[in-house]
Design a protein around this motif. Structure first.
Motif, mmCIF file in Angstrom:
data_model
loop_
_atom_site.group_PDB
_atom_site.id
_atom_site.type_symbol
_atom_site.label_atom_id
_atom_site.label_comp_id
_atom_site.label_asym_id
_atom_site.label_seq_id
_atom_site.Cartn_x
_atom_site.Cartn_y
_atom_site.Cartn_z
ATOM 1 N N THR A 50 0.833 -1.209 0.000
ATOM 2 C CA THR A 50 0.000 0.000 0.000
ATOM 3 C C THR A 50 0.864 1.255 0.000
ATOM 4 O O THR A 50 0.582 2.225 -0.714
ATOM 5 C CB THR A 50 -0.935 0.017 1.226
ATOM 6 N N GLU A 51 1.949 1.235 0.783
ATOM 7 C CA GLU A 51 2.835 2.401 0.836
ATOM 8 C C GLU A 51 3.481 2.674 -0.518
ATOM 9 O O GLU A 51 3.648 3.840 -0.910
ATOM 10 C CB GLU A 51 3.926 2.182 1.894
ATOM 11 N N ARG A 52 3.841 1.621 -1.231
ATOM 12 C CA ARG A 52 4.412 1.815 -2.574
ATOM 13 C C ARG A 52 3.395 2.460 -3.504
ATOM 14 O O ARG A 52 3.717 3.365 -4.287
ATOM 15 C CB ARG A 52 4.867 0.467 -3.149
ATOM 16 N N LEU A 53 2.156 1.982 -3.453
ATOM 17 C CA LEU A 53 1.107 2.562 -4.285
ATOM 18 C C LEU A 53 0.879 4.029 -3.935
ATOM 19 O O LEU A 53 0.714 4.877 -4.821
ATOM 20 C CB LEU A 53 -0.197 1.776 -4.113
ATOM 21 N N GLN A 54 0.875 4.334 -2.643
ATOM 22 C CA GLN A 54 0.627 5.709 -2.201
ATOM 23 C C GLN A 54 1.724 6.660 -2.671
ATOM 24 O O GLN A 54 1.441 7.803 -3.057
ATOM 25 C CB GLN A 54 0.526 5.759 -0.674
ATOM 26 N N ARG A 55 2.971 6.227 -2.640
ATOM 27 C CA ARG A 55 4.086 7.108 -2.986
ATOM 28 C C ARG A 55 4.296 7.232 -4.492
ATOM 29 O O ARG A 55 4.938 8.160 -4.961
ATOM 30 C CB ARG A 55 5.378 6.593 -2.340
ATOM 31 N N SER A 56 3.764 6.307 -5.261
ATOM 32 C CA SER A 56 4.003 6.318 -6.707
ATOM 33 C C SER A 56 3.161 7.378 -7.392
ATOM 34 O O SER A 56 2.135 7.819 -6.870
ATOM 35 C CB SER A 56 3.668 4.946 -7.302
ATOM 36 N N ILE A 58 -3.426 -14.544 -6.036
ATOM 37 C CA ILE A 58 -2.768 -13.295 -5.645
ATOM 38 C C ILE A 58 -3.427 -12.083 -6.291
ATOM 39 O O ILE A 58 -3.665 -11.060 -5.636
ATOM 40 C CB ILE A 58 -1.266 -13.331 -6.006
ATOM 41 N N ARG A 59 -3.743 -12.195 -7.562
ATOM 42 C CA ARG A 59 -4.318 -11.053 -8.288
ATOM 43 C C ARG A 59 -5.577 -10.503 -7.617
ATOM 44 O O ARG A 59 -5.704 -9.279 -7.473
ATOM 45 C CB ARG A 59 -4.607 -11.462 -9.742
ATOM 46 N N PRO A 60 -6.527 -11.355 -7.186
ATOM 47 C CA PRO A 60 -7.721 -10.795 -6.527
ATOM 48 C C PRO A 60 -7.408 -10.035 -5.239
ATOM 49 O O PRO A 60 -8.175 -9.148 -4.847
ATOM 50 C CB PRO A 60 -8.567 -12.040 -6.227
ATOM 51 N N LYS A 61 -6.293 -10.358 -4.579
ATOM 52 C CA LYS A 61 -5.936 -9.670 -3.337
ATOM 53 C C LYS A 61 -5.406 -8.265 -3.608
ATOM 54 O O LYS A 61 -5.666 -7.335 -2.832
ATOM 55 C CB LYS A 61 -4.872 -10.477 -2.570
ATOM 56 N N ILE A 62 -4.644 -8.111 -4.666
ATOM 57 C CA ILE A 62 -3.984 -6.826 -4.906
ATOM 58 C C ILE A 62 -4.762 -5.929 -5.869
ATOM 59 O O ILE A 62 -4.555 -4.718 -5.900
ATOM 60 C CB ILE A 62 -2.543 -7.028 -5.442
ATOM 61 N N PRO A 101 -7.984 -4.806 -6.088
ATOM 62 C CA PRO A 101 -8.768 -3.673 -5.564
ATOM 63 C C PRO A 101 -7.899 -2.481 -5.169
ATOM 64 O O PRO A 101 -8.263 -1.326 -5.414
ATOM 65 C CB PRO A 101 -9.480 -4.276 -4.347
ATOM 66 N N LEU A 102 -6.738 -2.749 -4.553
ATOM 67 C CA LEU A 102 -5.836 -1.664 -4.168
ATOM 68 C C LEU A 102 -5.259 -0.970 -5.400
ATOM 69 O O LEU A 102 -5.126 0.261 -5.428
ATOM 70 C CB LEU A 102 -4.701 -2.201 -3.297
ATOM 71 N N ILE A 103 -4.909 -1.775 -6.406
ATOM 72 C CA ILE A 103 -4.364 -1.194 -7.641
ATOM 73 C C ILE A 103 -5.381 -0.248 -8.280
ATOM 74 O O ILE A 103 -5.045 0.871 -8.686
ATOM 75 C CB ILE A 103 -3.967 -2.311 -8.616
ATOM 76 N N LEU A 104 -6.614 -0.683 -8.363
ATOM 77 C CA LEU A 104 -7.656 0.153 -8.970
ATOM 78 C C LEU A 104 -7.959 1.379 -8.106
ATOM 79 O O LEU A 104 -8.202 2.474 -8.624
ATOM 80 C CB LEU A 104 -8.930 -0.670 -9.185
ATOM 81 N N GLN A 105 -7.933 1.197 -6.793
ATOM 82 C CA GLN A 105 -8.212 2.318 -5.882
ATOM 83 C C GLN A 105 -7.193 3.437 -6.070
ATOM 84 O O GLN A 105 -7.563 4.603 -6.267
ATOM 85 C CB GLN A 105 -8.190 1.827 -4.433
ATOM 86 N N TYR A 106 -5.921 3.083 -6.004
ATOM 87 C CA TYR A 106 -4.884 4.106 -6.132
ATOM 88 C C TYR A 106 -4.651 4.494 -7.593
ATOM 89 O O TYR A 106 -4.180 5.595 -7.877
ATOM 90 C CB TYR A 106 -3.591 3.627 -5.487
ATOM 91 N N GLY A 107 -4.984 3.597 -8.507
ATOM 92 C CA GLY A 107 -4.823 3.897 -9.921
ATOM 93 C C GLY A 107 -5.752 4.990 -10.398
ATOM 94 O O GLY A 107 -5.460 5.678 -11.392
ATOM 95 N N ASN A 108 -6.877 5.190 -9.706
ATOM 96 C CA ASN A 108 -7.805 6.259 -10.078
ATOM 97 C C ASN A 108 -7.194 7.642 -9.897
ATOM 98 O O ASN A 108 -7.617 8.609 -10.533
ATOM 99 C CB ASN A 108 -9.086 6.170 -9.242
ATOM 100 N N GLU A 109 -6.203 7.747 -9.013
ATOM 101 C CA GLU A 109 -5.583 9.037 -8.720
ATOM 102 C C GLU A 109 -4.188 9.151 -9.322
ATOM 103 O O GLU A 109 -3.494 10.150 -9.103
ATOM 104 C CB GLU A 109 -5.502 9.224 -7.202
ATOM 105 N N ARG A 110 -3.774 8.142 -10.072
ATOM 106 C CA ARG A 110 -2.426 8.117 -10.640
ATOM 107 C C ARG A 110 -2.489 7.624 -12.080
ATOM 108 O O ARG A 110 -3.556 7.256 -12.564
ATOM 109 C CB ARG A 110 -1.521 7.187 -9.799
ATOM 110 N N ASN A 111 -1.352 7.632 -12.736
ATOM 111 C CA ASN A 111 -1.287 7.023 -14.059
ATOM 112 C C ASN A 111 -1.260 5.503 -13.881
ATOM 113 O O ASN A 111 -0.307 4.970 -13.305
ATOM 114 C CB ASN A 111 -0.028 7.473 -14.809
ATOM 115 N N LEU A 112 -2.293 4.838 -14.331
ATOM 116 C CA LEU A 112 -2.384 3.381 -14.232
ATOM 117 C C LEU A 112 -2.269 2.783 -15.630
ATOM 118 O O LEU A 112 -3.087 3.072 -16.501
ATOM 119 C CB LEU A 112 -3.701 2.959 -13.587
#
Length: 231
Positions: free
Chosen positions: A127-133, A193-197, A199-210
């Motif tokens: 989560t911290e990596r996603l937040q800082r990216s 693994i993919r289903p676990k990560i 939702p977080l990817i999409l959550q933070y991806g909405n505010e970043r370049n995904l």
């Protein structure tokens, strides 16, 4: 006699390596050819524009998905520092870092203003990596493509002692790192693994370049050696 045994073991593996590597080069060439046709029509990829202006990029995906190759080439192209989580985790003689050591090193990296971090370790500071990216690149490749990538990497390590973590690359070790447990992990990555990560990817991806790449070869057009950053 030893040379005969050596040939019996290494020749089939070397031929398999050439087959997989040759196929990868052919597919990559086709992607570049298609992209150059689109470029002649004046189309510029939004993904390419996002990457070239990024400052903090994370590259995630299944083992064998092409994360390391992509991140290293992007580092050369953008001049952003390249950080491999495997380099932080694995020490000399393939000794694992403790959680405390790993978290300390990764925490220091995350405080930097510019970097490209590649690797999964979804249970450690994910989560911290996603937040800082500011840019998230997901190598969402098929299981077949991931398995072929894992085999190619393992052959490279076993035959040539290449693609090793920084902590062990000076040891010139010959290692075959595909275990039944690791194969099960790769085969089950999209299912477990993919289903676990995701939702977080999409959550933070909405505010970043995904950027979601369905094939490792999708990034080939970005990585031409002569590519230059546009102003």
């Amino acid at each position: 006699m030893d040379s005969v045994k050596y040939a019996i073991v290494f020749l089939p593996l070397f031929l398999l390596y050439l087959l997989l590597k040759g196929g990868a080069l052919a597919v990559g060439f086709l992607y570049r050819l298609i992209y150059s046709t689109l470029t002649l029509r004046g189309e510029v990829s939004d993904e390419l524009l996002a990457v070239q202006h990024a400052k903090r990029i994370i590259v995630i995906g299944s083992p064998g998905s092409g994360k390391t190759f992509l991140a290293k080439r992007l580092s050369m192209w953008t001049h952003l520092p390249y950080i491999s989580l495997d380099d932080l985790y694995w020490g000399p003689e393939w000794k694992r870092s403790t959680d405390k050591q790993f978290h300390k090193q990764l925490g220091e990296v995350l405080q930097g203003e510019e970097w490209i971090i590649e690797g999964n370790y979804h249970e450690r500071y994910f989560t911290e990596r996603l937040q800082r990216s500011d840019t998230i690149i997901v190598m969402d490749v098929s299981t077949i493509e991931a398995i072929s990538g894992v085999i190619t990497r393992s052959l490279n390590r076993f035959l040539f002692s290449k693609e090793l973590p920084k902590g062990v690359e000076q040891e010139a070790v010959r290692i075959w790192d595909i275990s039944p447990r690791f194969v099960r992990f790769v085969l089950g990555f999209r299912r477990r693994i993919r289903p676990k990560i995701w939702p977080l990817i999409l959550q933070y991806g909405n505010e970043r370049n995904l950027i979601i790449l369905k094939s490792k070869y999708r990034s080939c057009p970005w990585l031409s050696p002569d590519r230059q950053l546009s102003p």
